[in-house]
Design an enzyme around this catalytic site. Structure first.
Site, PDB file in Angstrom:
ATOM      1  N   GLY A 118      -5.712   0.289   4.394  1.00 30.42           N
ATOM      2  CA  GLY A 118      -5.152   0.990   5.553  1.00 30.42           C
ATOM      3  C   GLY A 118      -4.042   1.942   5.137  1.00 30.42           C
ATOM      4  N   VAL A 143       6.107   8.467  -7.868  1.00 29.44           N
ATOM      5  CA  VAL A 143       5.408   8.037  -9.093  1.00 29.44           C
ATOM      6  C   VAL A 143       5.101   9.269  -9.939  1.00 29.44           C
ATOM      7  CG1 VAL A 143       3.284   7.018 -10.024  1.00 29.44           C
ATOM      8  CG2 VAL A 143       4.393   5.964  -8.039  1.00 29.44           C
ATOM      9  N   THR A 144       4.555  10.294  -9.296  1.00 26.23           N
ATOM     10  CA  THR A 144       4.154  11.496 -10.034  1.00 26.23           C
ATOM     11  C   THR A 144       5.344  12.128 -10.745  1.00 26.23           C
ATOM     12  OG1 THR A 144       2.416  11.923  -8.427  1.00 26.23           O
ATOM     13  CG2 THR A 144       3.081  13.789  -9.792  1.00 26.23           C
ATOM     14  N   ARG A 193     -12.172   2.153   2.014  1.00 30.10           N
ATOM     15  CA  ARG A 193     -12.491   0.773   1.654  1.00 30.10           C
ATOM     16  C   ARG A 193     -13.733   0.862   0.769  1.00 30.10           C
ATOM     17  NH1 ARG A 193      -9.522  -0.115   6.652  1.00 30.10           N
ATOM     18  NH2 ARG A 193      -7.841  -1.463   5.991  1.00 30.10           N
ATOM     19  N   ASP A 248      -2.666  -6.061   1.144  1.00 31.84           N
ATOM     20  CA  ASP A 248      -3.019  -7.303   0.465  1.00 31.84           C
ATOM     21  C   ASP A 248      -4.369  -7.206  -0.257  1.00 31.84           C
ATOM     22  OD1 ASP A 248      -2.136  -9.924   0.010  1.00 31.84           O
ATOM     23  OD2 ASP A 248      -3.696 -10.653   1.362  1.00 31.84           O
ATOM     24  N   GLY A 249      -5.367  -6.627   0.427  1.00 30.33           N
ATOM     25  CA  GLY A 249      -6.696  -6.495  -0.176  1.00 30.33           C
ATOM     26  C   GLY A 249      -6.655  -5.618  -1.415  1.00 30.33           C
ATOM     27  N   THR A 308       1.676  -1.075   3.602  1.00 33.14           N
ATOM     28  CA  THR A 308       0.942  -1.481   4.806  1.00 33.14           C
ATOM     29  C   THR A 308       1.927  -1.560   5.960  1.00 33.14           C
ATOM     30  OG1 THR A 308      -0.064  -3.367   5.946  1.00 33.14           O
ATOM     31  CG2 THR A 308       1.088  -3.878   3.922  1.00 33.14           C
ATOM     32  N   ASP A 343       1.778  -3.511   8.384  1.00 40.00           N
ATOM     33  CA  ASP A 343       1.868  -4.879   8.931  1.00 40.00           C
ATOM     34  C   ASP A 343       2.966  -5.733   8.309  1.00 40.00           C
ATOM     35  OD1 ASP A 343      -0.234  -4.295  10.528  1.00 40.00           O
ATOM     36  OD2 ASP A 343      -1.733  -5.429   9.404  1.00 40.00           O
ATOM     37  N   ASP A 396       2.702  -7.655   5.851  1.00 38.71           N
ATOM     38  CA  ASP A 396       2.138  -8.998   5.651  1.00 38.71           C
ATOM     39  C   ASP A 396       1.902  -9.319   4.172  1.00 38.71           C
ATOM     40  OD1 ASP A 396       0.114  -7.178   5.288  1.00 38.71           O
ATOM     41  OD2 ASP A 396      -1.374  -8.249   6.494  1.00 38.71           O
ATOM     42  N   ARG A 440       8.115   1.770  29.449  1.00 43.27           N
ATOM     43  CA  ARG A 440       9.117   1.072  30.271  1.00 43.27           C
ATOM     44  C   ARG A 440       9.496   1.910  31.496  1.00 43.27           C
ATOM     45  NH1 ARG A 440      13.576  -2.381  30.301  1.00 43.27           N
ATOM     46  NH2 ARG A 440      13.277  -3.298  28.272  1.00 43.27           N
ATOM     47  N   GLY A 467      -0.836  -5.639  13.871  1.00 46.53           N
ATOM     48  CA  GLY A 467      -0.470  -6.903  13.211  1.00 46.53           C
ATOM     49  C   GLY A 467      -1.593  -7.907  13.372  1.00 46.53           C
ATOM     50  N   ARG A 468      -2.521  -7.876  12.399  1.00 46.11           N
ATOM     51  CA  ARG A 468      -3.703  -8.747  12.505  1.00 46.11           C
ATOM     52  C   ARG A 468      -3.340 -10.210  12.271  1.00 46.11           C
ATOM     53  NH1 ARG A 468      -7.794  -6.419   8.514  1.00 46.11           N
ATOM     54  NH2 ARG A 468      -6.175  -4.867   8.408  1.00 46.11           N
ATOM     55  N   ARG A 480      -0.911  -3.837  33.821  1.00 49.17           N
ATOM     56  CA  ARG A 480      -1.732  -2.911  33.025  1.00 49.17           C
ATOM     57  C   ARG A 480      -1.653  -3.266  31.554  1.00 49.17           C
ATOM     58  NH1 ARG A 480      -2.322   1.871  36.445  1.00 49.17           N
ATOM     59  NH2 ARG A 480      -2.203   0.904  38.497  1.00 49.17           N
ATOM     60  N   GLN A 482       0.095   4.040  15.641  1.00 48.40           N
ATOM     61  CA  GLN A 482       1.168   3.385  14.861  1.00 48.40           C
ATOM     62  C   GLN A 482       1.027   3.614  13.361  1.00 48.40           C
ATOM     63  OE1 GLN A 482       1.791  -0.835  16.819  1.00 48.40           O
ATOM     64  NE2 GLN A 482      -0.197  -0.004  17.327  1.00 48.40           N
ATOM     65  N   ARG A 483      -0.139   4.041  12.928  1.00 48.56           N
ATOM     66  CA  ARG A 483      -0.335   4.276  11.485  1.00 48.56           C
ATOM     67  C   ARG A 483       0.170   5.639  11.037  1.00 48.56           C
ATOM     68  NH1 ARG A 483      -2.940   0.803   8.743  1.00 48.56           N
ATOM     69  NH2 ARG A 483      -4.597  -0.473   9.588  1.00 48.56           N
TER      70      ARG A 483
HETATM   71  P1  ADP Z   1      -5.627  -3.484   2.554  1.00 48.49           P
HETATM   72  O1  ADP Z   1      -5.341  -3.115   1.154  1.00 48.49           O
HETATM   73  O2  ADP Z   1      -4.984  -2.552   3.532  1.00 48.49           O
HETATM   74  O3  ADP Z   1      -5.365  -4.947   2.839  1.00 48.49           O
HETATM   75  P2  ADP Z   1      -8.533  -4.042   2.457  1.00 48.49           P
HETATM   76  O4  ADP Z   1      -8.362  -5.512   2.613  1.00 48.49           O
HETATM   77  O5  ADP Z   1      -9.605  -3.383   3.253  1.00 48.49           O
HETATM   78  O6  ADP Z   1      -7.196  -3.230   2.829  1.00 48.49           O
HETATM   79  O7  ADP Z   1      -8.767  -3.736   0.913  1.00 48.49           O
HETATM   80  C1  ADP Z   1      -8.900  -2.416   0.443  1.00 48.49           C
HETATM   81  C2  ADP Z   1      -9.848  -2.371  -0.706  1.00 48.49           C
HETATM   82  O8  ADP Z   1      -9.368  -3.179  -1.790  1.00 48.49           O
HETATM   83  C3  ADP Z   1     -11.248  -2.913  -0.431  1.00 48.49           C
HETATM   84  O9  ADP Z   1     -12.073  -1.989   0.202  1.00 48.49           O
HETATM   85  C4  ADP Z   1     -11.736  -3.188  -1.859  1.00 48.49           C
HETATM   86  O10 ADP Z   1     -12.133  -2.001  -2.497  1.00 48.49           O
HETATM   87  C5  ADP Z   1     -10.459  -3.696  -2.525  1.00 48.49           C
HETATM   88  N1  ADP Z   1     -10.447  -5.170  -2.471  1.00 48.49           N
HETATM   89  C6  ADP Z   1     -10.055  -5.969  -1.455  1.00 48.49           C
HETATM   90  N2  ADP Z   1     -10.242  -7.280  -1.763  1.00 48.49           N
HETATM   91  C7  ADP Z   1     -10.781  -7.300  -3.004  1.00 48.49           C
HETATM   92  C8  ADP Z   1     -11.246  -8.326  -3.893  1.00 48.49           C
HETATM   93  N3  ADP Z   1     -11.177  -9.613  -3.546  1.00 48.49           N
HETATM   94  N4  ADP Z   1     -11.767  -7.959  -5.084  1.00 48.49           N
HETATM   95  C9  ADP Z   1     -11.827  -6.664  -5.438  1.00 48.49           C
HETATM   96  N5  ADP Z   1     -11.438  -5.654  -4.650  1.00 48.49           N
HETATM   97  C10 ADP Z   1     -10.916  -5.951  -3.453  1.00 48.49           C
END
Ligand code: ADP
Length: 348
Positions: A38, A50-51, A99, A130-131, A153, A155, A157, A182, A198-199, A272, A280-281
């Site tokens: 995200g 970084v660059t 993704r 996290d992913g 992120t 979130d 999280d 409001r 916030g999932r 409502r 928010q992103r």
């Molecule tokens: P975020 O980084 O925002 O949490 P995602 O959970 O969608 O988003 O993860 C982003 C990308 O990171 C995924 O599309 C994938 O390419 C990579 N990724 C996530 N989990 C794994 C994993 N367990 N192993 C390898 N790559 C991963």
């Protein structure tokens, strides 16, 4: 800010007469950067930091487009300082994000590794949630490939850090929207049920609930009871003469429309639901997001310069910290219970 490292500037400082040290320290010549998962405001400030830090220290820098997908499909461009001009104030990510399912397979990661080798990239800075950081961890361990992770992120999280890039902007955006709601909620004596992002984590929801003066907040971390947490609170609040109500619901709790419908059915108050969603992103990052993202980006390069690999940079209070990636991604964190109490105590 505490914890910032002095830049070694090895490649600038070392001349031919120091060439032995130079060679020792010169394992990494080229740093690749990507943003993944995200998007979050402030990612551009991190890319810029970084660059520029890397170029000032004598590294080559390559921008990898669309996260891990750009590694699999080979979408890579060498960056100069000019590539990151005029981006610090922009939301989103100039590197794009995506993704990438292939990267979750050994075959996909092999393609990614081959691409990195072809481009002469010796280390990777991954900015994402996290992913994305989990993907970086797996890749680093599988190929013994140097990575530095920057938590990006909205979130917030990610357990090893109290702050993630984009979190501050997202909260301020949500707050601005809720302040506008409001006004109309108050004019009509309504109840507004507002869903914020916030999932799995209620950091945005809790903070904007306090800051917007909401009557109640529903968090993914806490079971909620319609009668106790909303209807009884509305009745209590009505005793104070109040006739408008704002209820914040975290995305992970969901059901904003059903909650609004039930409030209307059981209290007769015109109710409502508003789902703030992806607004928010986006947007220009706040000062806090720009400064922290810049410091984190700089720190990523300092770590690489000092031969410290496979670490996640984070913040503890106002201090920059970094942890080994395996340890960082095993940590857990939770909402501050006192802040939850603050929210509940002053909400009526
Ligand atoms: P975020 O980084 O925002 O949490 P995602 O959970 O969608 O988003 O993860 C982003 C990308 O990171 C995924 O599309 C994938 O390419 C990579 N990724 C996530 N989990 C794994 C994993 N367990 N192993 C390898 N790559 C991963």
């Amino acid at each position: 800010m505490q914890g910032l490292m002095p830049r070694m500037g090895i490649r600038h400082q070392l001349t031919a007469k120091h060439s032995i040290t130079f060679i020792d320290m010169a394992e990494i010549k080229c740093i690749g950067i990507l943003t993944s998962g995200g998007d979050a405001p402030g990612m551009n400030a991190a890319i810029r930091a970084v660059t520029r830090s890397a170029i000032f220290s004598g590294f080559k820098v390559k921008g990898i487009y669309r996260g891990y997908r750009g590694l699999v499909t080979d979408e890579i461009v060498e960056f100069s300082t000019a590539n990151v001009s005029n981006i610090i104030q922009r939301g989103g990510t100039i590197l794009k994000t995506a993704r990438c399912k292939e990267f979750q397979t050994p075959e996909g990661r092999q393609l990614a590794y081959d691409t990195l080798k072809r481009h002469g990239i010796d280390a990777l800075v991954v900015i994402g949630g996290d992913g994305s950081l989990t993907g970086a961890r797996i890749f680093a361990n599988e190929y013994n490939f140097p990575i530095i992770g920057l938590p990006g992120t909205i979130d917030n999280d990610i357990a090893c850090t109290e702050y993630t890039i984009g979190y501050d902007t997202a909260m301020n955006t949500a707050l601005e929207m809720i302040d506008k709601l409001r006004d109309t909620t108050q004019s009509h004596d309504r109840c507004s049920v507002v869903e914020v992002m916030g999932r799995n984590a209620g950091y945005i929801a809790l903070n904007v609930a306090i800051a917007s003066g909401a009557m109640a907040v529903l968090l993914p971390e806490k079971e909620f009871d319609m009668q106790r947490d909303i209807l009884d609170k509305i009745a209590e609040t009505q005793k104070t003469g109040k006739r408008h109500f704002i209820i914040i619901v975290a995305e992970g709790v969901g059901h904003a429309q059903e909650i609004a419908n039930e409030i209307q059915a059981r209290t007769g108050i015109d109710s409502r639901a508003t789902i703030l969603g992806h607004v928010q992103r986006g947007g220009s990052p706040t000062l806090r997001d720009r400064v922290n993202a810049s410091a984190m980006g700089y720190q990523a390069v300092c770590l690489l310069e000092q031969g410290k690999y496979n670490r996640i940079v984070g913040m503890k209070g106002e201090k920059l910290v970094d942890y080994p990636v395996d340890e960082a991604l095993e940590m857990t964190k939770s909402l501050d219970p006192v802040l939850v109490d603050v929210c509940n105590t002053i909400s009526i």
